[in-house]
Design a protein around this motif. Structure first.
Motif, PDB file in Angstrom:
ATOM      1  N   VAL A 331       0.834  -1.202   0.000  1.00  0.00           N
ATOM      2  CA  VAL A 331       0.000   0.000   0.000  1.00  0.00           C
ATOM      3  C   VAL A 331       0.869   1.252   0.000  1.00  0.00           C
ATOM      4  N   LEU A 332       1.892   1.283   0.848  1.00  0.00           N
ATOM      5  CA  LEU A 332       2.778   2.455   0.915  1.00  0.00           C
ATOM      6  C   LEU A 332       3.531   2.678  -0.387  1.00  0.00           C
ATOM      7  N   PHE A 333       3.756   1.621  -1.142  1.00  0.00           N
ATOM      8  CA  PHE A 333       4.474   1.723  -2.407  1.00  0.00           C
ATOM      9  C   PHE A 333       3.764   2.663  -3.383  1.00  0.00           C
ATOM     10  N   ILE A 334       2.435   2.789  -3.235  1.00  0.00           N
ATOM     11  CA  ILE A 334       1.694   3.704  -4.109  1.00  0.00           C
ATOM     12  C   ILE A 334       1.209   4.940  -3.356  1.00  0.00           C
ATOM     13  N   THR A 335       0.724   4.756  -2.113  1.00  0.00           N
ATOM     14  CA  THR A 335       0.138   5.909  -1.413  1.00  0.00           C
ATOM     15  C   THR A 335       1.190   6.934  -0.982  1.00  0.00           C
ATOM     16  N   SER A 336       2.415   6.501  -0.755  1.00  0.00           N
ATOM     17  CA  SER A 336       3.461   7.458  -0.363  1.00  0.00           C
ATOM     18  C   SER A 336       3.705   8.471  -1.474  1.00  0.00           C
ATOM     19  N   GLU A 337       3.521   8.058  -2.720  1.00  0.00           N
ATOM     20  CA  GLU A 337       3.695   8.996  -3.831  1.00  0.00           C
ATOM     21  C   GLU A 337       2.568  10.020  -3.861  1.00  0.00           C
ATOM     22  N   TYR A 338       1.353   9.584  -3.535  1.00  0.00           N
ATOM     23  CA  TYR A 338       0.246  10.537  -3.453  1.00  0.00           C
ATOM     24  C   TYR A 338       0.452  11.501  -2.281  1.00  0.00           C
ATOM     25  N   ARG A 339       0.895  10.967  -1.150  1.00  0.00           N
ATOM     26  CA  ARG A 339       1.052  11.793   0.039  1.00  0.00           C
ATOM     27  C   ARG A 339       2.113  12.880  -0.164  1.00  0.00           C
ATOM     28  N   ARG A 340       3.160  12.539  -0.902  1.00  0.00           N
ATOM     29  CA  ARG A 340       4.253  13.492  -1.099  1.00  0.00           C
ATOM     30  C   ARG A 340       4.147  14.262  -2.417  1.00  0.00           C
ATOM     31  N   GLY A 341       3.141  13.939  -3.216  1.00  0.00           N
ATOM     32  CA  GLY A 341       2.978  14.627  -4.497  1.00  0.00           C
ATOM     33  C   GLY A 341       3.915  14.130  -5.581  1.00  0.00           C
ATOM     34  N   LEU A 342       4.610  13.036  -5.337  1.00  0.00           N
ATOM     35  CA  LEU A 342       5.569  12.518  -6.315  1.00  0.00           C
ATOM     36  C   LEU A 342       4.901  11.781  -7.463  1.00  0.00           C
ATOM     37  N   ILE A 343       3.614  11.490  -7.315  1.00  0.00           N
ATOM     38  CA  ILE A 343       2.934  10.741  -8.369  1.00  0.00           C
ATOM     39  C   ILE A 343       2.916  11.524  -9.677  1.00  0.00           C
ATOM     40  N   ARG A 344       2.888  12.869  -9.576  1.00  0.00           N
ATOM     41  CA  ARG A 344       2.894  13.680 -10.800  1.00  0.00           C
ATOM     42  C   ARG A 344       4.197  13.487 -11.571  1.00  0.00           C
ATOM     43  N   THR A 345       5.299  13.426 -10.838  1.00  0.00           N
ATOM     44  CA  THR A 345       6.590  13.202 -11.498  1.00  0.00           C
ATOM     45  C   THR A 345       6.627  11.827 -12.146  1.00  0.00           C
ATOM     46  N   THR A 346       6.077  10.826 -11.423  1.00  0.00           N
ATOM     47  CA  THR A 346       6.043   9.470 -11.968  1.00  0.00           C
ATOM     48  C   THR A 346       5.245   9.423 -13.262  1.00  0.00           C
ATOM     49  N   LEU A 347       4.091  10.113 -13.287  1.00  0.00           N
ATOM     50  CA  LEU A 347       3.234  10.072 -14.477  1.00  0.00           C
ATOM     51  C   LEU A 347       3.813  10.902 -15.623  1.00  0.00           C
ATOM     52  N   LEU A 348       4.578  11.917 -15.304  1.00  0.00           N
ATOM     53  CA  LEU A 348       5.257  12.662 -16.372  1.00  0.00           C
ATOM     54  C   LEU A 348       6.311  11.786 -17.044  1.00  0.00           C
ATOM     55  N   ALA A 349       7.001  10.969 -16.241  1.00  0.00           N
ATOM     56  CA  ALA A 349       8.016  10.080 -16.802  1.00  0.00           C
ATOM     57  C   ALA A 349       7.378   8.938 -17.581  1.00  0.00           C
ATOM     58  N   GLY A 350       6.168   8.555 -17.185  1.00  0.00           N
ATOM     59  CA  GLY A 350       5.449   7.476 -17.874  1.00  0.00           C
ATOM     60  C   GLY A 350       4.018   7.879 -18.096  1.00  0.00           C
ATOM     61  N   PRO A 351       3.736   8.634 -19.143  1.00  0.00           N
ATOM     62  CA  PRO A 351       2.390   9.179 -19.342  1.00  0.00           C
ATOM     63  C   PRO A 351       1.301   8.109 -19.539  1.00  0.00           C
ATOM     64  N   ARG A 352       1.656   6.913 -19.946  1.00  0.00           N
ATOM     65  CA  ARG A 352       0.666   5.841 -20.076  1.00  0.00           C
ATOM     66  C   ARG A 352       0.442   5.262 -18.684  1.00  0.00           C
ATOM     67  N   ARG A 353      -0.600   5.762 -18.044  1.00  0.00           N
ATOM     68  CA  ARG A 353      -0.783   5.524 -16.618  1.00  0.00           C
ATOM     69  C   ARG A 353      -1.022   4.046 -16.278  1.00  0.00           C
ATOM     70  N   GLY A 354      -1.711   3.350 -17.161  1.00  0.00           N
ATOM     71  CA  GLY A 354      -1.941   1.923 -16.904  1.00  0.00           C
ATOM     72  C   GLY A 354      -0.635   1.151 -16.831  1.00  0.00           C
ATOM     73  N   ARG A 355       0.310   1.519 -17.679  1.00  0.00           N
ATOM     74  CA  ARG A 355       1.595   0.822 -17.675  1.00  0.00           C
ATOM     75  C   ARG A 355       2.391   1.155 -16.422  1.00  0.00           C
ATOM     76  N   VAL A 356       2.244   2.365 -15.917  1.00  0.00           N
ATOM     77  CA  VAL A 356       2.928   2.723 -14.670  1.00  0.00           C
ATOM     78  C   VAL A 356       2.431   1.850 -13.530  1.00  0.00           C
ATOM     79  N   LEU A 357       1.112   1.696 -13.421  1.00  0.00           N
ATOM     80  CA  LEU A 357       0.549   0.881 -12.352  1.00  0.00           C
ATOM     81  C   LEU A 357       0.911  -0.591 -12.544  1.00  0.00           C
ATOM     82  N   ALA A 358       0.944  -1.036 -13.802  1.00  0.00           N
ATOM     83  CA  ALA A 358       1.330  -2.433 -14.070  1.00  0.00           C
ATOM     84  C   ALA A 358       2.780  -2.678 -13.646  1.00  0.00           C
ATOM     85  N   ALA A 359       3.650  -1.706 -13.903  1.00  0.00           N
ATOM     86  CA  ALA A 359       5.053  -1.857 -13.504  1.00  0.00           C
ATOM     87  C   ALA A 359       5.177  -1.942 -11.983  1.00  0.00           C
TER      88      ALA A 359
END
Length: 524
Positions: A331-359
């Motif tokens: 759970v922390l592997f994904i929610t920590s990015e939301y809590r810190r706002g890092l998810i935006r950086t992750t999605l900019l690096a991988g704009p295909r969001r489904g593939r990011v979650l699959a990875a």
């Protein structure tokens, strides 16, 4: 002129996804707390199993606690078996056959002392009388038999686990049953007849390692009569009543080379000491008169059930604690990015969001699988050794079954981690996601196996909820030819092992799909 559409470069796509996997793995391994938590999950799983095994003491045959249990029969396939019956036999070298007419199959059922009820006539469903070719009188040795049962008609059975149905019905002087078993090389074929002239094939068998000289003859046995009383608030109380069966055979014909020619009488599997049950009624044995044999026996020739000893999955009691740790990390592997706002950086690096979650799912799934595999590989043999040293009888299983329990446990933890990750992506809040994951993964299993629910409700919980995945740890299967109490409290699951795991995988896939939809439709 219409310009042609250029197809995307598939190797480039694959390279992009590999880059995503590498990036997610780098994120995971650089967070020291997550790596330590994985080590803690494996350690907790092993240590709790060791503590549980060390605290489990039993005594065998009335001896002091910690006394090692005597060896029990192990069948040709490596499974624990019951192999007790009365055997009237002689040697048969090479090919040959035995033919008999069974004119009667009767029995008795009684409670053992001190609650001794009146002995009543009756046959349990799997009482057996018939003909058998067996690799000697050693319990657990290979065999094939054609038998008439108490309520399941004629059956051909071999090597304890295999069972083929013949025609239904019983036997009497007015309507006898003829049985025949033939050997040709390594092939044994069973037949039945109502008149001794017209024969119907029941089945064929190839007993494992049957020697050229085997024992051929008559068998009679009768397993205990299991009664189950339902508790007021769930659970059940089991009691097994002692039974005996008696078969009357005539027209006994053995064809083939029979060195010595005389009949021998043995109670296969008997310990030499009569139990309290057996002191109150006719002992097992045979009476011969005018070519007819009246044979009495009790026991069973069949696989052992899970209620007759501890199971190897009992060594994995720490899996629940380890799973909770893995769920928190996933759970922390994904929610920590939301809590810190890092998810935006992750999605900019991988704009295909489904593939990011699959990875992310692949990374956390593989890490959880390796963690669970290491823990199970250590816990199963170590805890089994401790349990046996403390006088507990641990039911042996085949190597493929043990491997499936170990690898299946690792797969269970991997699927649980992916499911928790998906819930984290859906809820985007750590506490809510962890709570939901633990409730749907652990609570149904606890309720179903703790004797607090009616058996029907417990069965449905383990069919429909993610907790169905724990079926992958079941080491002792349900055998149709063995009367047993096949409920979760006794270590049985309503779904087959891999089918149960597939239920959790389906939940994980559904949750992951919903998480992808939410990730695509809502701003991160």
């Amino acid at each position: 002129m219409t310009s042609a559409t250029v197809a995307p470069d598939r190797p480039g796509v694959r390279a992009g996804f590999v880059h995503l996997l590498h990036a997610e793995w780098t994120k995971f391994r650089t967070v020291r707390g997550w790596v330590i938590a994985m080590a803690v999950a494996a350690l907790v799983t092993v240590l709790l199993g060791l503590f549980s095994a060390q605290g489990s003491h039993s005594s065998c045959a009335g001896g002091p606690a910690g006394t090692a249990c005597p060896a029990v029969p192990v069948g040709p396939g490596g499974e624990a078996v019951n192999d007790r019956f009365f055997f009237v036999h002689r040697s048969l070298t090479g090919d040959g056959s035995i033919t008999v007419r069974l004119t009667s199959l009767t029995g008795i059922i009684t409670y053992p002392p001190p609650d001794h009820d009146a002995i009543v006539p009756g046959l349990v469903p799997w009482a057996k009388a018939g003909v058998i070719i067996k690799d000697g009188t050693r319990p657990g040795s290979a065999y094939a038999a054609v038998v008439l049962t108490g309520r399941h008609g004629v059956r051909m059975q071999h090597d304890f686990t295999e069972d083929t149905a013949g025609r239904p019905g019983g036997a009497s002087a007015a309507s006898p049953r003829w049985l025949r078993l033939t050997r040709s090389g390594d092939t044994l074929t069973g037949y039945e007849s109502s008149d001794g002239t017209h024969w119907t094939r029941v089945g064929t068998a190839h007993p494992a390692g049957l020697p050229s000289t085997a024992q051929v003859g008559l068998l009679v046995t009768s397993p205990g009569d299991l009664t189950v009383k339902q508790g007021a608030l769930g659970g059940s109380v089991e009691q097994e009543r002692f039974t005996q069966a008696t078969g009357v055979f005539d027209h006994v014909t053995v064809r083939g080379e029979t060195p010595g020619g005389a009949w021998s009488h043995d109670e296969v599997g008997a310990t030499g000491e009569k139990t309290d049950w057996e002191r109150y009624h006719r002992p097992a044995g045979v009476e011969e008169s005018g070519g007819a044999f009246t044979v009495t026996g009790s026991g069973d020739i069949a696989p052992r059930g899970s209620g007759e000893g501890m199971r190897i999955e009992n060594t994995l009691t720490g899996v629940f604690a380890g799973m909770i740790v893995l769920v928190i990390v996933a759970v922390l592997f994904i929610t920590s990015e939301y809590r810190r706002g890092l998810i935006r950086t992750t999605l900019l690096a991988g704009p295909r969001r489904g593939r990011v979650l699959a990875a992310k799912a692949i990374v956390i799934g593989l890490v959880a699988f390796v963690t669970g595999l290491i823990a199970a590989v250590v816990a199963v043999p170590a805890c089994t050794h401790i349990l046996r040293a403390n006088g507990n009888y641990v039911l042996p299983v085949t190597r493929p079954t043990e491997l499936r329990v170990v690898v299946g446990t690792a797969a269970l933890l991997a699927a649980a981690a992916v499911f928790a990750l998906a819930l984290g992506a859906l809820f985007r809040r750590s506490v809510a996601a962890v709570t939901a994951a633990v409730v749907v993964l652990a609570l149904p299993h606890v309720l179903a196996t703790a004797s607090v629910l009616p058996e029907g409700a417990a069965q449905w919980l383990l069919r429909l909820t993610p907790a169905a995945a724990f079926a992958v740890q079941q080491s002792i299967p349900e055998y149709p030819q063995v009367t047993g109490h096949y409920v979760p409290q006794d270590g049985y699951y309503p779904l087959a092992p891999w089918a149960g795991l597939a239920v959790l995988c389906a939940y994980a896939a559904l949750a992951l799909g919903l998480a992808v939809l939410r990730l695509r439709r809502r701003d991160a």
